[in-house]
Motif scaffolding. Structure first.
Motif, PDB file in Angstrom:
ATOM      1  N   LYS A 265       0.728  -1.138  -0.070  1.00 48.05           N
ATOM      2  CA  LYS A 265      -0.019  -0.046   0.045  1.00 48.05           C
ATOM      3  C   LYS A 265       0.986   1.150   0.066  1.00 48.05           C
ATOM      4  O   LYS A 265       1.974   1.307   0.815  1.00 48.05           O
ATOM      5  CB  LYS A 265      -0.957  -0.189   1.369  1.00 48.05           C
TER       6      LYS A 265
ATOM      7  N   CYS B 294       5.010  10.482  -1.882  1.00 47.81           N
ATOM      8  CA  CYS B 294       4.312   9.303  -2.124  1.00 47.81           C
ATOM      9  C   CYS B 294       5.524   8.179  -2.155  1.00 47.81           C
ATOM     10  O   CYS B 294       6.488   8.491  -2.820  1.00 47.81           O
ATOM     11  CB  CYS B 294       3.494   9.112  -3.275  1.00 47.81           C
TER      12      CYS B 294
ATOM     13  N   TYR C 294       5.014   6.542  -9.467  1.00 46.31           N
ATOM     14  CA  TYR C 294       3.875   7.144  -8.684  1.00 46.31           C
ATOM     15  C   TYR C 294       2.788   7.886  -9.523  1.00 46.31           C
ATOM     16  O   TYR C 294       3.190   8.554 -10.264  1.00 46.31           O
ATOM     17  CB  TYR C 294       4.591   7.842  -7.502  1.00 46.31           C
TER      18      TYR C 294
ATOM     19  N   ARG D 272      -0.821   5.985  -5.654  1.00 47.54           N
ATOM     20  CA  ARG D 272      -0.597   4.763  -5.591  1.00 47.54           C
ATOM     21  C   ARG D 272       0.729   4.498  -6.584  1.00 47.54           C
ATOM     22  O   ARG D 272       1.096   5.506  -7.328  1.00 47.54           O
ATOM     23  CB  ARG D 272      -1.706   3.980  -6.228  1.00 47.54           C
TER      24      ARG D 272
ATOM     25  N   TYR E 174       0.208  -2.605  -9.838  1.00 53.88           N
ATOM     26  CA  TYR E 174       0.043  -1.423  -9.072  1.00 53.88           C
ATOM     27  C   TYR E 174      -0.217  -1.755  -7.657  1.00 53.88           C
ATOM     28  O   TYR E 174      -0.682  -2.900  -7.291  1.00 53.88           O
ATOM     29  CB  TYR E 174      -1.511  -0.669  -9.482  1.00 53.88           C
ATOM     30  N   THR E 175       0.167  -0.764  -6.762  1.00 52.51           N
ATOM     31  CA  THR E 175       0.013  -1.116  -5.276  1.00 52.51           C
ATOM     32  C   THR E 175      -1.449  -0.547  -5.037  1.00 52.51           C
ATOM     33  O   THR E 175      -2.234  -0.261  -5.740  1.00 52.51           O
ATOM     34  CB  THR E 175       0.978  -0.009  -4.550  1.00 52.51           C
ATOM     35  N   GLU E 176      -2.038  -0.847  -3.922  1.00 50.46           N
ATOM     36  CA  GLU E 176      -3.127  -0.173  -3.153  1.00 50.46           C
ATOM     37  C   GLU E 176      -3.174   1.203  -3.079  1.00 50.46           C
ATOM     38  O   GLU E 176      -2.106   1.815  -2.832  1.00 50.46           O
ATOM     39  CB  GLU E 176      -3.611  -0.922  -1.964  1.00 50.46           C
ATOM     40  N   ASP E 177      -4.392   1.994  -3.087  1.00 49.14           N
ATOM     41  CA  ASP E 177      -4.318   3.525  -2.903  1.00 49.14           C
ATOM     42  C   ASP E 177      -3.783   3.665  -1.410  1.00 49.14           C
ATOM     43  O   ASP E 177      -4.027   2.993  -0.548  1.00 49.14           O
ATOM     44  CB  ASP E 177      -5.695   3.902  -3.187  1.00 49.14           C
ATOM     45  N   SER E 178      -3.328   4.764  -1.394  1.00 55.38           N
ATOM     46  CA  SER E 178      -2.879   5.516  -0.242  1.00 55.38           C
ATOM     47  C   SER E 178      -3.976   5.898   0.600  1.00 55.38           C
ATOM     48  O   SER E 178      -5.102   5.982  -0.179  1.00 55.38           O
ATOM     49  CB  SER E 178      -1.779   6.448  -0.270  1.00 55.38           C
TER      50      SER E 178
END
Length: 1690
Positions: free
Chosen positions: A847, A867, A877, A913, A922-926
């Motif tokens: 995340k 980020c 990012y 993200r 992709y990562t999870e949204d911050s």
């Protein structure tokens, strides 16, 4: 007439010799009463002189020390109060008349100590049990003659007596009372007491627990108490130690109201007497406190089954039954709703019972009961016990019995089981059985089993039934076991052989053994057992037989009789089967031999019989059986021997022949499988079991030719070492013919290549997440064009073909692990495994984390958002604002600073993200971040508000723009305020507290700021006080002082200044210079203060404390001390004076430190008549003209007043001196300023010595030539203040002879021997000689002595050789004779000196050798003769001028040094120290210019070591330039040396014995080469030492010349000078007394020199070294006269 006169004179002399001074043979002895080894100051003692065998003779006595010789000289002296001055050596002799006396008695050394001894008290232990005792021991060291006095409690004049203690011995008592004890010793008449011992407290501290329970449970209340046993009325302080996490207070009692497990631990305490803080008990024994969880009571009931109306006994048990529990009893009441039991108290149980049992009377039916326990106040209860029940039933008891009562029944036997009802009476019972198969109606009480079977085994139990509803309980179970296997009798013999006329005892038994009778048989098995005619029956089991044969037995029991199986037979001889060869395992195909051996068979001819379980049938009559093994031979082999029809052995024990049908396989192991380049691997081959095998080795294909020594290194029979890669195996073989094992499994030996494998990861991220794509690749460094195959770990990658690269499209957790690879060029050569790469694949999607560097955007400003993803490798990012959409922000929406941060200038909701890889992962949204922020501000910006001030709070929305906001406040008063501001007109203490606010968008309630950070408002109830400080309190005329006013905290204050009296008119710019708001500068002395004010209306602080400003005058105050001594002693008179420099006619008052001097009126001078310690301190003063103008404080004078009167210290350079000699005495006082010295001899009187009594060398030194007791003291000041007298020094003028020591040589060659010679006036009169090494004593500038080896009993010879001496040393000697030995005095120390020039000579030789091209010639290494102490001279030369400043430095492992010198003008045995003729600073001696002298100098360390010695000469003026050009002489010398070296390099000549140093002739001389220079050392001792001082011993090794030099001479030709006219044949005669005025001065003042040998040709067969000493004595000259006529001698 002449002859007559000569005769008369001769008779007179003879008479004088014979009778002039007769020695009496009686012996004088000094005794001491009392005979104590040490006397203390103040004691009384008596010395007595007794003449052994003295008879009635009237004796006169002489004493040493001489002060005892006051006429009349008595035989006894009583010293009433001993002092230190009475210390010394006491000796006496008796005189019968003027010319006859005894010898001096042996000396008694008496030491009187000035310090009173202190008794030491010890206890065998510090505590004692009730009724016990403690043993106290008192001692004084040294312990002679003391009696001991004991005290308890306060120190009183009355010591303890036998009623107070048990006196075990003089130094021990036993006491049974606690308290404070001490002791002291006393001896003599009158009694002399020691100081009191330190006190001992034998009281014992004990930790007690109230209540005293061994275990405490969680929640209970307990008290720990520290009790002092037998402490009486003493007031104690207490100290605790514990291992628990709680620390008790320093009280006698520690109460724990609710115990927890953390209170567990060891507790110890001790008591300390308040009246004597240094006296305490020992620590008590630890009490272990254990806090456990709450216990549960355990209830038992008895009986479990009731007789009608009987009583029931309840017993309740807790883990610790004796620890104060009371028991509470309850009836269990079923609680059907909850499937549990409630409880009701039984009668008489409301307060509990002390007994742990309770009887319920008249119980008639089934019932349940509970209990619990309680203790303490308040009561602490255990948990309730589990309910227990008592059942109602019939109380007759059923019992099962077995007939016969055997533990085990065998199949076929007969037995009966019977059920008996105890107390059954005449009741008609029916019976029930288990097992149930017995319950066949009618149910009987007895069952008979005629032939038992295994099915009859089991548990038998029964009960009796009187009717359908009443019965007994089930009986106890009888367990019956019926064995299906008939038992077998066991026959044993006490021995297997029957001696002639003897017998053997046989024993028969059956296990289990109940009820058996035994039947015996011999020979064939028949129906008739043996009887008493056949054997002797010892008992039912054993019997004795005397006939050989085959015996067996069996057992029988019961009716009818049941027989066991027959036992195995026993024969007396024993047969044994053996195997040849005796290998533990035989394999099919091997050849073996079995043999039947008859143990103790003797010469009997046996017939043999074999039995085997194998299919092979051996011959019956053969002793040996040879077999070619196969699987059919496998089995047990037994044999026996037959002697006659009935005489045979038993069958032998079976020999199990294990034949393996499978050929054994060899096992091959390698110590490692890879061979490094140039290395090897050790292979080991083995066969298990390993008996008898030899091993054969193979490589590559299996062939008939094994490896040989050309193929491998054979380490042992089973190990080889190979250096080739490949496939190896081995096999074993044994026997004749050879039987081979199978080949071992092959072992692949891999040869490691030098190339290196490396695993790389693409992309190179530390952590991979599930779903990402990555590639691992194996790269071979320097792999070239080689075609490699690859191996991987994990092995799942090794799918053929093995590639160097693997791509993982979608990673999973299973891909985590350690990745490594290697490259293989062929089957047996590969690289090493690469280093491991650890790959971690995480199953959880990461995340992104969004952070803002600040949460507010200023007008026109921006906020940086960052980020990040952890771990952060490779991420890009993507940014979003407002709603989450598919379109991220671009460069129009934000400023992209780098890949991670962006800068935004719009408020709002932001998130981000990360993404990486191809395809993008992709990562999870911050989490979102809002930029707008609410802030509470205080309009005054003051950190602290004071009661009465006006305050306003405002809620500000940062970067709120035009948005319309609504506000929420959170205040300490819960006020509902929606306004922008929150105001308080007049602050109170209640106005303080925490304030928050937030803003909500009026249009959209969903969008709001967070609550602001807490704003803490502090309102102080106390009005602040201004603080005034000055950069200085005193300032000079024309100067100024800066005043600073502050209020803490200081926000917002303005400052108002005042001078003089407090008025409402503050200072203005006319009165001071206003530097800033908080600072002013003033130039007037006076009293100043200030205050602060702020706000509207103005709020004032309290006034500051006043500051006094003093204007300093330019005059200077100085404190002087008269007399000016650095240390004052108690009782001296001194004056301190304050002087004002340039004070003129001003009338001054004075201030002093210390303040005690400031008594009005304050004077400028104080005279201390009798100083005390209280006068010590720092003294300073100043002068004052008025209240605000004064001088500065003077510099401090530090005055130290010592309470102890100083004591003079007296030392002597020696204690004994011969007639005509003298002793130098030195007196000193430490901290010696201003002392004059007064000298005394004999008794201490008011008249000190004068110039008629001694020679006054300096103020602190005198020289005396009379024996006696001397002391001194110092005095100074007016009136004179005297030190204590020094300890006395006894100076003895002795008539006994003093030997004279000589050493040879005086200057050492390295490692040479030194000859010591000791001479006494009468050398032939039976003397033995003792030899000593002189050791420097720094305490009194003298030398102690240490015996040299082999000298403890003396030597008959008057000489002694010290071998291998390598550095400067000093020696002494003395002689002794007679029994007891009468010794001479010690000789004066004599020295042998060592000078070190090895380093310089060797350096010169090496340089010349290199210059001459002698690179192949090596200089031999000499040992290092350096001492651990060394002396260096600055400037570094041996000849100095009187105008030079010369210093000598000592170096080595010591902190104490002294420098000595020896000069020719001194007495031959006298040397002096630097302190007499120079200045000694640390380890450096600086020679005073007026004290320079030609001398030998050396260092002596505090640890007793000597340095090298140095010759230093002086010259009155520097020499003028010679008319001969120095460069010409130097050039000539260098040229000659160069020619000589060329000749030497060309050819060497051998030499034999002599070493001549030919003179190098200078142009300034005209002496012939035949002139002989004679060295004379024996003019006198002074001349001898002069010679040593001006010419050192030099040692030269041979420099070989040409062939012409055939007599081993080493020549250095002279350099001739123009200024002389000496012939070329002149022989130089060196006279040591010419004061070295010519060219020899250089050599004579040099140190000992060592030259190394330059080796010659092979002709040099007689050695190279040629030793020559420059100083020769007359004897040497005579011995060398003939040999030196043709030589030039220097």
């Amino acid at each position: 007439m002449g002859h007559t006169l000569l005769c008369v004179l001769g008779l007179f002399l003879l008479n004088t010799l014979l009778y002039g001074h007769a020695e009496v043979h009686n012996r004088a002895v000094v005794t001491l009463q009392p005979n104590w080894t040490q006397i203390f100051s103040g004691e009384t003692f008596t010395v007595r002189c007794e003449i052994q065998g003295g008879g009635d003779t009237k004796w006169m006595y002489e004493w040493t020390p001489t002060k005892l010789n006051r006429p009349p000289t008595d035989k006894e002296y009583r010293i009433i109060r001993a002092t230190v001055s009475h210390s010394g050596d006491y000796s006496c002799k008796g005189r019968r008349d003027s010319y006859s006396s005894t010898k001096w008695s042996d000396v008694i050394k008496l030491t009187v100590s000035s310090q009173r001894p202190k008794a030491e008290l010890r206890a065998d232990w510090r505590d004692f049990p009730a009724g016990g005792s403690v043993t106290l021991s008192c001692s004084v060291n040294p312990s002679s003659g003391w009696k001991y006095f004991w005290y308890r409690g306060e120190k009183t004049s009355e010591p303890l007596n036998t009623q107070d203690a048990v006196f075990i011995s003089n130094g021990q008592i036993s006491v049974s009372q606690g308290g404070l004890y001490w002791c002291r010793g006393g001896r003599g008449d009158p009694v002399y007491y020691t100081e009191d011992s330190d006190a001992i407290v034998p009281n014992r501290a004990v930790v007690t627990l109230q209540p005293n329970w061994s275990e405490i449970y969680s929640g209970e209340t307990i008290t720990l108490r520290c009790e002092i046993k037998d402490g009486g009325d003493t007031e104690w302080e207490y100290e605790w130690k514990t291992t628990s996490s709680y620390k008790p207070l320093k009280d006698s009692e520690y109460r724990i109201r609710s115990a927890y497990s953390s209170h567990s631990g060891d507790y110890r305490c001790k008591g300390r007497m308040k009246s004597a803080q240094q006296s305490s008990t020992d620590w008590s024994d630890p009490v272990k406190l254990t806090v456990s969880y709450k216990p549960q009571s355990v209830l038992t009931v008895s009986p479990s089954w009731l007789s009608p109306g009987a009583s029931v006994t309840l017993s309740c048990r807790v883990k610790d039954p004796s620890a104060g529990w009371r028991f509470f009893w309850f009836k269990a009441v079923p609680k059907l709703s909850g499937n549990y039991y409630d409880q009701e108290l039984l009668p008489g149980s409301s307060n509990g019972t002390e007994q742990d049992s309770y009887i319920v009377h008249g119980q008639t039916h089934t019932a349940g009961y509970k209990c619990r326990a309680g203790r303490g106040d308040p009561v602490y209860y255990t948990y309730y016990s589990e309910p227990k029940f008592v059942w109602s039933g019939v109380h007759n008891r059923a019992v099962v019995t077995l007939q016969p009562n055997w533990l085990q029944i065998f199949s076929g036997e007969t037995f009966t089981v019977r059920c008996e009802i105890q107390g059954g009476g005449d009741t008609k019972w029916t019976y029930e059985w288990t097992p149930a198969k017995l319950n066949r109606p009618p149910t009987d009480n007895e069952y008979r089993i005629s032939r038992a079977t295994v099915s009859h085994s089991g548990d038998y139990s029964c009960k009796g039934r009187r009717d359908s509803y009443s019965s007994t309980e089930w009986s106890d179970v009888i367990k019956l076991t019926v064995s299906s296997q008939k038992p077998k009798a066991q026959l044993r013999a006490d021995r297997r052989t029957i001696p002639a006329g003897g017998s053997v005892t046989l024993s028969c038994s059956v296990n289990p053994s109940s009820g058996w009778k035994y039947f015996w048989y011999r020979g064939e098995k028949t129906s008739e057992p043996l009887n008493t005619q056949d054997a002797v029956f010892i008992s039912d089991g054993p019997f004795s037989v005397s006939q050989g044969g085959l015996y067996w037995c069996r057992g029988g029991r019961g009716d009818p009789v049941y027989y066991t199986e027959e036992s195995d037979a026993i024969v007396t001889n024993r047969a044994v089967v053996t195997l040849q060869p005796n290998w533990s395992e035989i394999y099919s195909g091997e050849t073996i031999t079995l043999r039947c051996e008859i143990k103790d068979g003797g010469d009997t001819e046996w017939e043999y019989e074999w039995k085997t379980s194998s299919s092979y049938k051996p011959l019956k009559q053969s002793e040996y059986m040879e077999i070619r093994a196969n699987v059919n031979n496998r089995g047990n082999y037994r044999c026996k021997g037959k002697m006659a029809l009935y005489s045979s052995t038993e069958w032998s024990d079976p020999f199990t022949l294990t034949l393996s049908a499978q050929r054994p396989k060899a096992k091959l192991r390698a110590d490692w499988r890879t061979i490094p380049a140039g290395g090897s691997v050790t292979l080991s081959c083995s066969v298990n079991p390993s008996s008898g095998w030899k091993y054969f080795w193979y490589r590559g294909e299996k062939t008939s030719e094994p490896l040989n020594t050309q193929d491998a290194v054979f380490i042992s029979d089973r190990q080889i070492s190979v250096s080739q890669g490949g496939l190896y195996w081995c096999r074993g073989g044994r026997g004749d013919p050879v039987y081979y094992t199978e080949h071992s499994d092959p072992v692949s030996i891999n040869k490691i290549m030098s190339n290196r494998a490396v695993v790389t990861l693409q992309p190179n991220w530390l952590q991979i997440f599930s779903g990402e794509t990555f590639t691992v690749r194996c790269e071979i460094q320097a792999g070239g064009d080689t075609k490699w195959t690859y191996e991987w770990t994990p092995a799942k990658l090794n799918r053929p073909p093995t590639d160097n690269e693997y791509r993982i499209s979608r990673a999973t957790v299973s891909h985590s692990g350690d990745y490594s690879c290697k490259g293989r060029r062929d089957s047996y050569s590969s690289t090493e495994w690469s280093d491991v790469i650890t790959l971690t694949v995480s199953s959880q999607r990461p995340k992104a984390e969004l952070r803002a560097f600040r949460r507010t955007i200023p007008a026109g400003g921006s906020v940086t958002l960052s980020c990040s993803v952890n771990p952060s490798s490779g991420w890009k990012y993507f940014w979003y604002r407002g709603e989450k959409t598919s379109e991220p922000l671009n460069t129009q929406d934000a400023v992209f600073i780098s890949d991670g941060p962006i800068s935004v200038s719009q408020g709002g909701l932001y998130w981000c993200r990360g993404g990486r890889g191809d395809p993008v992962y992709y990562t999870e949204d911050s989490d979102a971040v809002v930029t707008n922020r609410a802030v509470v501000t205080l309009q005054t910006s003051w950190p602290e508000i004071y009661r009465g001030e006006k305050i306003t709070l405002r809620c500000e929305i940062k970067d709120g723009g035009d948005t319309e906001w609504e506000y929420k406040w959170s205040t300490p008063h819960s006020d509902t305020v929606t306004k922008h501001t929150y105001g308080v007109i007049s602050a109170t203490v209640n106005s303080g507290g925490n304030y928050w606010c937030m803003g909500e968008h009026k249009k959209t309630q969903l969008y709001s700021t967070e609550w602001s950070d807490l704003f803490m408002l502090r309102v102080s109830a106390q009005r602040p006080k201004a603080e005034l400080s000055a950069d200085r309190r005193d300032f000079p005329a024309g100067g100024s002082v800066t005043l600073s006013c502050s209020v803490n905290p200081s926000s917002g204050w303005k400052y108002f200044w005042y001078r003089g009296k407090k008025t409402y008119k503050p200072l203005t710019t006319n009165d001071a210079v206003f530097i800033s708001d908080g600072q002013i500068s003033v130039s007037q002395g006076g009293l100043y203060w200030c205050r602060g004010g702020r706000g509207d209306p103005v709020y004032y602080t309290e006034d500051s404390d006043a500051v006094s400003i003093n204007k300093i005058m330019s005059n200077r105050a100085v404190v002087t001390l008269q007399p000016n001594w650095t240390q004052i002693f108690s009782g001296e008179t001194f004056t301190v004076r304050c002087e004002i420099q340039g004070g003129g006619n001003t009338k001054w008052t004075y201030e002093w430190t210390p303040a005690k001097l400031n008594r009005p009126t304050t004077y400028n001078e104080y005279r201390i008549i009798r100083a005390t310690v209280s006068h010590s301190g720092d003294y300073s003063c100043k002068g004052r003209r008025d209240s605000y103008s004064s001088t500065e404080w003077s510099d401090v004078i530090k005055l130290t007043v010592s309470s102890k009167r100083p004591k003079a210290e007296l030392s002597a350079d020696r204690r004994d001196f011969p007639a005509g000699g003298s002793v130098t005495l030195s007196c000193s006082v430490n901290l010696s300023s201003g002392w004059k010295y007064f000298w005394y001899r004999g008794e201490k009187t008011s008249e000190p010595l004068n110039t008629q009594d001694a020679v006054f060398i300096s103020d602190g030194q005198i020289s005396v030539s009379q024996g006696g007791l001397y002391w001194c003291r110092g005095g100074r000041g007016d009136p004179v203040y005297y030190t204590e007298h020094s300890d006395p020094v006894s100076i003895n003028k002795i008539n006994r002879p003093q030997p004279v020591l000589t050493v040879s040589p005086s200057w050492l060659s390295p490692g040479a021997s030194v000859t010591l010679s000791c001479r006494v006036k009468d050398p032939s009169a039976g003397w033995r000689f003792f030899w000593f090494k002189a050791v420097p004593k720094h305490s009194d500038y003298s030398y102690s002595h240490e015996l040299l080896p082999g000298s403890s009993n003396g030597t008959e010879q008057d000489s002694y050789i010290v071998h291998g001496q390598t550095h400067t040393a000093g020696y002494k000697c003395r002689a002794g004779r007679g029994d007891p030995v009468n010794y001479t005095s010690y000789s004066e120390p004599k020295f042998v000196w060592f000078a070190d020039c090895l380093k310089e000579v060797k350096t010169w030789m090496e340089l010349n050798f290199r210059w001459s091209g002698g690179n192949n010639t090596k200089l031999s290494q000499r040992p290092d003769f350096h001492s651990s102490a060394s002396l260096t001279v600055s400037p570094d030369r041996v000849q100095h001028f009187t105008s030079d400043s010369v210093s000598l430095s000592c170096e080595g492992n010591s902190t104490e040094w002294r420098v000595r010198r020896f000069t020719e003008d001194d007495y031959p045995s006298y040397s002096s120290y630097c302190s007499y003729w120079g200045t000694m600073t640390g380890s450096t001696c600086s020679i005073n210019s007026n004290q320079q002298s030609d001398a030998v100098y050396w260092c002596e360390s505090g640890s007793g070591e000597f340095s090298n010695a140095v010759n230093i000469t002086k010259q009155m003026s520097r020499p003028e330039s010679s008319s001969v050009p120095v460069p010409l002489i130097v050039g000539l010398v260098c040229g000659i040396v160069f020619i000589l070296l060329l000749l030497l390099l060309y050819r060497y000549r051998p030499s034999k014995d002599s070493c001549s140093i030919r003179s190098i002739q200078s142009e300034s001389t005209n002496r012939g080469p035949d002139t002989v220079y004679v060295v004379d050392q024996n003019e006198a001792q002074r001349d001898e030492y002069s010679t040593l001082l001006h010419g050192d011993v030099c040692l030269y090794e041979t420099i070989k010349g040409s062939k012409e030099n055939e007599n081993d001479s080493c020549s250095i030709r002279p350099i001739q000078s123009e200024s002389t006219n000496r012939g070329p044949d002149t022989v130089y005669v060196v006279d040591q007394n010419e004061a070295q005025r010519d060219e020899y001065s250089t050599l004579l003042h040099g140190d000992v020199c060592l030259y190394e040998t330059i080796k010659g040709s092979k002709e040099n067969e007689n050695g190279d070294a040629c030793l020559y000493e420059t100083i020769k004595g007359p004897k040497d000259t005579e011995n060398d006269a003939d040999e030196s006529q043709d030589e030039d001698v220097l």
